[in-house]
Design a protein around this motif. Structure first.
Motif, PDB file in Angstrom:
ATOM      1  N   ASP A  34       0.823  -1.214   0.000  1.00  0.00           N
ATOM      2  CA  ASP A  34       0.000   0.000   0.000  1.00  0.00           C
ATOM      3  C   ASP A  34       0.855   1.261   0.000  1.00  0.00           C
ATOM      4  O   ASP A  34       0.511   2.261  -0.642  1.00  0.00           O
ATOM      5  CB  ASP A  34      -0.948   0.002   1.201  1.00  0.00           C
ATOM      6  N   THR A  35       1.979   1.214   0.705  1.00  0.00           N
ATOM      7  CA  THR A  35       2.876   2.361   0.726  1.00  0.00           C
ATOM      8  C   THR A  35       3.553   2.522  -0.631  1.00  0.00           C
ATOM      9  O   THR A  35       3.668   3.637  -1.150  1.00  0.00           O
ATOM     10  CB  THR A  35       3.927   2.213   1.848  1.00  0.00           C
ATOM     11  N   VAL A 139      -2.179   4.937  10.890  1.00  0.00           N
ATOM     12  CA  VAL A 139      -2.411   5.176  12.315  1.00  0.00           C
ATOM     13  C   VAL A 139      -1.883   3.991  13.125  1.00  0.00           C
ATOM     14  O   VAL A 139      -2.353   2.864  12.971  1.00  0.00           O
ATOM     15  CB  VAL A 139      -3.910   5.406  12.606  1.00  0.00           C
ATOM     16  N   TYR A 140      -0.912   4.290  13.979  1.00  0.00           N
ATOM     17  CA  TYR A 140      -0.285   3.271  14.818  1.00  0.00           C
ATOM     18  C   TYR A 140      -1.002   3.205  16.164  1.00  0.00           C
ATOM     19  O   TYR A 140      -1.390   4.240  16.710  1.00  0.00           O
ATOM     20  CB  TYR A 140       1.205   3.586  15.006  1.00  0.00           C
ATOM     21  N   PRO A 141      -1.170   1.985  16.720  1.00  0.00           N
ATOM     22  CA  PRO A 141      -1.931   1.813  17.952  1.00  0.00           C
ATOM     23  C   PRO A 141      -1.130   2.188  19.198  1.00  0.00           C
ATOM     24  O   PRO A 141      -0.875   1.369  20.080  1.00  0.00           O
ATOM     25  CB  PRO A 141      -2.287   0.326  17.926  1.00  0.00           C
ATOM     26  N   ALA A 165     -10.495   2.420   4.384  1.00  0.00           N
ATOM     27  CA  ALA A 165      -9.872   2.057   5.661  1.00  0.00           C
ATOM     28  C   ALA A 165      -9.380   0.617   5.542  1.00  0.00           C
ATOM     29  O   ALA A 165     -10.154  -0.277   5.191  1.00  0.00           O
ATOM     30  CB  ALA A 165     -10.862   2.183   6.806  1.00  0.00           C
ATOM     31  N   THR A 166      -8.086   0.428   5.813  1.00  0.00           N
ATOM     32  CA  THR A 166      -7.488  -0.895   5.699  1.00  0.00           C
ATOM     33  C   THR A 166      -6.730  -1.220   6.981  1.00  0.00           C
ATOM     34  O   THR A 166      -5.718  -0.584   7.277  1.00  0.00           O
ATOM     35  CB  THR A 166      -6.502  -0.952   4.506  1.00  0.00           C
ATOM     36  N   VAL A 173      -3.654   0.923  11.074  1.00  0.00           N
ATOM     37  CA  VAL A 173      -4.783   1.092  10.172  1.00  0.00           C
ATOM     38  C   VAL A 173      -4.432   2.191   9.171  1.00  0.00           C
ATOM     39  O   VAL A 173      -3.982   3.274   9.551  1.00  0.00           O
ATOM     40  CB  VAL A 173      -6.077   1.475  10.931  1.00  0.00           C
ATOM     41  N   HIS A 174      -4.621   1.898   7.887  1.00  0.00           N
ATOM     42  CA  HIS A 174      -4.382   2.860   6.818  1.00  0.00           C
ATOM     43  C   HIS A 174      -5.723   3.517   6.489  1.00  0.00           C
ATOM     44  O   HIS A 174      -6.623   2.864   5.952  1.00  0.00           O
ATOM     45  CB  HIS A 174      -3.812   2.147   5.596  1.00  0.00           C
ATOM     46  N   LEU A 175      -5.846   4.783   6.829  1.00  0.00           N
ATOM     47  CA  LEU A 175      -7.047   5.549   6.537  1.00  0.00           C
ATOM     48  C   LEU A 175      -6.752   6.510   5.399  1.00  0.00           C
ATOM     49  O   LEU A 175      -5.743   7.226   5.430  1.00  0.00           O
ATOM     50  CB  LEU A 175      -7.490   6.361   7.774  1.00  0.00           C
ATOM     51  N   THR A 176      -7.611   6.510   4.394  1.00  0.00           N
ATOM     52  CA  THR A 176      -7.435   7.421   3.262  1.00  0.00           C
ATOM     53  C   THR A 176      -8.606   8.376   3.226  1.00  0.00           C
ATOM     54  O   THR A 176      -9.777   7.951   3.205  1.00  0.00           O
ATOM     55  CB  THR A 176      -7.355   6.657   1.929  1.00  0.00           C
ATOM     56  N   TYR A 177      -8.289   9.667   3.232  1.00  0.00           N
ATOM     57  CA  TYR A 177      -9.286  10.724   3.188  1.00  0.00           C
ATOM     58  C   TYR A 177      -9.088  11.575   1.941  1.00  0.00           C
ATOM     59  O   TYR A 177      -7.979  11.704   1.423  1.00  0.00           O
ATOM     60  CB  TYR A 177      -9.164  11.645   4.423  1.00  0.00           C
TER      61      TYR A 177
END
Length: 182
Positions: A34-35, A139-141, A165-166, A173-177
């Protein structure tokens, strides 16, 4: 015409400082893919001066054998937003002052997307001026309880729309806005 795509590592509480805390969460194959997808269609890199100066020593010493991302970071034209840098020292690079109209024109001038990584001050300005087409937050937990923050207290409201959201097996979690309403 390309898009400005921002890539940020962030904590649960929104800290986007130097992401040493990511080391506790080994990357998954999907996260790597994804990156890489963010850079695949990018033909320019837009960075703030601080991020440019932080990236230069590490990336300039890497080869494709060390890291498959090295050719992208080293060979791609970089646009460095700065009022103090005069002589860029890493790769093909152009220094420009922050000017929303000039940065908007990059989307027309570059044959592909414009990739932005880190560069918190620059990203805050791009968001405020409505120049971000995609905001990719990994987003890292973990919460740090301290900044710098992507959206610091006192920032005017920024409305975005969730595009995807992946979740990954490592808890990231990879969030795309995108722009609100997209």
């Amino acid at each position: 015409m390309g898009a400005i795509k921002v890539h940020e590592f962030t904590t649960l509480d929104g800290s986007v400082g130097v992401p040493m805390w990511t080391a506790d969460f080994p990357w998954t194959d999907q996260q790597t893919e994804d990156t890489a997808a963010l850079t695949r269609d990018a033909h320019a890199i837009l960075l703030g001066r601080t991020t440019y100066e932080m990236f230069a020593p590490g990336w300039s010493q890497r080869t494709a054998d060390d890291d498959p991302g090295a050719p992208f970071f080293n060979d791609t034209r970089k646009y460095v937003v700065s009022s103090t840098l005069t002589e860029p020292s890493w790769g093909p690079a152009t220094v420009l002052p922050y000017d929303a109209a000039r940065i908007a024109r990059l989307k027309d001038e570059v044959d592909g997307d414009v990739y932005v990584s880190g560069s918190g001050t620059l990203v805050r300005a791009l968001l405020a001026d409505g120049l971000v087409d995609e905001l990719h937050l990994f987003v890292y937990p973990v919460g740090l309880g301290e900044g710098p923050y992507l959206v610091p207290p006192g920032t005017p409201k920024i409305a975005l729309g969730l595009l995807s959201a992946t979740p990954y097996e490592n808890g990231v979690v990879h969030l795309t806005y995108g722009p609100a309403g997209s």
